[in-house]
Design a protein around this motif. Structure first.
Motif, short mmCIF file in Angstrom:
data_model
loop_
_atom_site.label_atom_id
_atom_site.label_comp_id
_atom_site.label_asym_id
_atom_site.label_seq_id
_atom_site.Cartn_x
_atom_site.Cartn_y
_atom_site.Cartn_z
N ASP A 1 -1.69 6.90 -8.99
CA ASP A 1 -1.53 8.34 -7.89
C ASP A 1 -2.14 8.25 -6.27
O ASP A 1 -2.82 8.27 -6.32
N LYS A 2 -1.15 8.59 -6.25
CA LYS A 2 -0.91 8.90 -4.21
C LYS A 2 -2.26 9.86 -4.18
O LYS A 2 -2.67 9.59 -3.25
N VAL A 3 -2.61 11.15 -5.03
CA VAL A 3 -3.25 11.97 -4.62
C VAL A 3 -4.52 11.20 -5.17
O VAL A 3 -5.45 12.04 -4.00
N VAL A 4 -5.32 9.79 -4.95
CA VAL A 4 -6.21 10.24 -4.66
C VAL A 4 -6.47 9.50 -3.71
O VAL A 4 -7.75 8.97 -2.45
N TYR A 5 -5.34 8.56 -2.70
CA TYR A 5 -5.34 8.37 -1.72
C TYR A 5 -5.68 9.39 -0.44
O TYR A 5 -6.32 9.28 0.12
N GLY B 1 0.77 -1.48 -0.50
CA GLY B 1 -0.21 0.34 -0.27
C GLY B 1 0.81 0.94 0.33
O GLY B 1 2.03 1.31 0.23
N HIS B 2 0.40 2.49 -0.13
CA HIS B 2 0.85 3.45 -0.12
C HIS B 2 1.26 4.04 1.39
O HIS B 2 0.27 3.21 2.57
N GLY B 3 1.37 4.52 1.89
CA GLY B 3 2.56 6.03 3.06
C GLY B 3 1.22 7.56 3.08
O GLY B 3 1.50 8.54 3.28
N ILE B 4 -0.01 7.47 3.63
CA ILE B 4 -0.81 8.31 3.67
C ILE B 4 -1.09 8.77 5.05
O ILE B 4 -1.13 8.28 6.00
N ASP B 5 -0.49 10.32 5.45
CA ASP B 5 -0.08 10.64 7.03
C ASP B 5 -1.73 11.51 7.37
O ASP B 5 -2.13 12.66 6.82
N LEU B 6 -2.31 10.18 7.53
CA LEU B 6 -4.17 10.77 7.76
C LEU B 6 -4.54 11.83 8.53
O LEU B 6 -5.46 12.52 8.82
N SER B 7 -3.11 12.45 9.43
CA SER B 7 -3.21 13.66 10.66
C SER B 7 -3.27 14.79 9.67
O SER B 7 -3.73 15.78 10.19
N GLY C 1 -17.54 8.94 2.27
CA GLY C 1 -16.71 9.35 2.27
C GLY C 1 -15.82 8.29 3.10
O GLY C 1 -14.68 8.45 3.49
N TRP C 2 -16.62 8.82 4.35
CA TRP C 2 -16.11 7.74 6.00
C TRP C 2 -15.70 6.33 5.35
O TRP C 2 -14.55 5.69 5.68
N GLY C 3 -16.11 5.42 4.27
CA GLY C 3 -16.03 4.23 3.85
C GLY C 3 -14.27 4.13 3.49
O GLY C 3 -13.47 3.35 3.35
N LEU C 4 -14.13 5.05 2.76
CA LEU C 4 -13.00 5.66 2.05
C LEU C 4 -11.66 5.91 2.72
O LEU C 4 -10.74 5.38 2.76
N ARG C 5 -12.18 6.23 3.85
CA ARG C 5 -11.16 6.51 4.56
C ARG C 5 -10.73 5.58 5.56
O ARG C 5 -9.48 5.55 6.61
N GLU C 6 -11.77 4.54 5.72
CA GLU C 6 -11.16 3.98 6.30
C GLU C 6 -10.29 2.76 5.84
O GLU C 6 -9.79 1.52 6.36
N ARG C 7 -10.91 2.40 4.43
CA ARG C 7 -9.62 1.47 3.84
C ARG C 7 -8.30 2.50 3.15
O ARG C 7 -7.67 1.71 3.33
#
Length: 260
Positions: free
Chosen positions: A176-180, A65-71, A233-239
Motif C-alpha cells: 500500500d502506498k499509504v504506508v510510504y 521503489g515507490h515515488g513519494i513526494d516528500l514535500s 519516525g525520522w528513520g522511516l522518513r530517511e528510508r
C-alpha cells in the motif's frame, strides 16, 4: 512509461518499439492477467516497487521503489495527548484485513482508539463496510473504533499528524502506498505485509491473521517515549527519501530505460 495500466504498453509497443524507443512498464499489484502478460512481453523493461510486488516472473523486472513526494508529506512531531490513536486508510476491501485490526483494539488496552477512513466503491466493499460496523457493535467498541468515509487527499497529511501510528494489514503482494506516505510523515507504521521488511523494523511488523500479534505491537508502541517515537519516525522518513522518493523513482525509470 506505462504506469499501472498494461494496456498503455500494449498500445504503445507497435509505435515505439520499431523506433527503438524504450518502453517501460511500472506495475505493482498482486493480481496477474493476460493483458499484463502481453504488456510484459512487449515492454523493454518492467519496474515495480519490489521484486515481490510484480505478479509475474520476468527477467526484465527491476525494483525501483515507490515515488513519494516528500514535500507533500512533511515530518510531523509525535502527537501529544493521552491514549493511543491508530489510523487505517484505504478501500473497504476484504484484502485490507480490517476485521483483524478491529479485533486487536480491545486486546491492546482500554485507551486504544482506531479510526478507519476510506471509500466503498463497489457492492462488495459497501457490504464489507457494513460487516465491519457489525463487528464494532459486537465487540462493544462504539466510541473507540470509527468506521468513517474517505478523506480528501489534501487532508491526509493533517490526519496523519493527529495519530500515533498507521496500521496496515493488506494482503501480501503489492505494498500500500499509504504506508510510504505515513513513513514520509514520520508517523510510526505497523504492518503485516512481508514486503515492508526493508522499510520497517521487526517490531513494527505483525502476523496478518493474528490480532494478538498486532495488539502486542500496539502496546510496545504505546510504551515508547516521545523521543523514541520521533527517532523512529525520522528513520522511516530517511528510508523513504533514500529508496521511495519521486527523485529515486525517476532515476530508476531512467536506468531501466537505459538512459544515463
Amino acid at each position: 512509461v506505462a504506469h499501472m495500466c498494461p494496456i498503455y504498453a500494449v498500445l504503445a509497443a507497435p509505435l515505439v518499439r520499431p523506433l527503438r524507443i524504450p518502453l517501460v512498464l511500472w506495475f505493482t499489484h498482486w493480481r496477474a492477467s493476460d493483458l499484463l502478460k502481453a504488456a510484459e512481453r512487449l515492454s523493454t523493461a518492467v519496474t515495480s516497487v519490489d521484486l515481490r510486488s510484480f505478479p509475474l516472473a520476468s527477467k526484465k523486472l527491476r525494483a525501483i521503489g515507490h515515488g513519494i513526494d516528500l514535500s507533500e508529506f512533511p515530518c510531523a512531531p509525535p502527537r501529544e495527548g493521552e491514549g493511543t490513536r491508530l489510523l487505517a486508510l484505504g478501500r473497504y476491501s476484504t484484502a485490507k484485513g480490517l476485521d483483524v485490526t478491529i479485533a486487536a483494539v480491545p486486546l491492546a488496552g482500554d485507551d486504544v482508539e482506531l479510526h478507519v477512513h476510506g471509500p466503498a466503491l463497489s457492492d462488495d466493499e459497501r457490504a464489507h463496510r457494513g460487516e465491519l460496523e457489525q463487528v464494532v457493535d459486537e465487540l462493544g467498541l462504539a466510541g473507540r473504533v470509527t468506521i468513517g468515509d474517505a478523506v480528501p487527499r489534501a487532508e491526509i497529511p493533517a490526519l496523519l499528524s493527529t495519530h500515533d501510528a498507521l496500521v496496515n494489514n493488506m494482503r501480501a503482494g503489492a505494498p500500500d502506498k499509504v504506508v510510504y506516505e505515513a513513513a514520509a510523515s514520520c508517523l510510526p507504521v505497523l504492518a503485516s505485509n512481508p514486503i515492508f521488511d526493508e522499510l520497517l523494523a521487526p517490531e513494527q511488523r505483525f502476523t496478518r491473521w493474528d490480532p494478538g500479534s498486532l495488539a502486542e505491537r500496539i502496546r510496545a508502541l504505546a510504551a515508547m517515549s516521545a523521543a523514541e517515537k520521533a527517532t523512529l519516525g525520522w528513520g522511516l522518513r530517511e528510508r523513504v527519501a533514500e529508496g521511495h522518493s519521486v527523485q529515486s523513482w525517476a532515476r530508476g525509470i531512467l536506468e531501466a530505460a537505459g538512459v544515463s
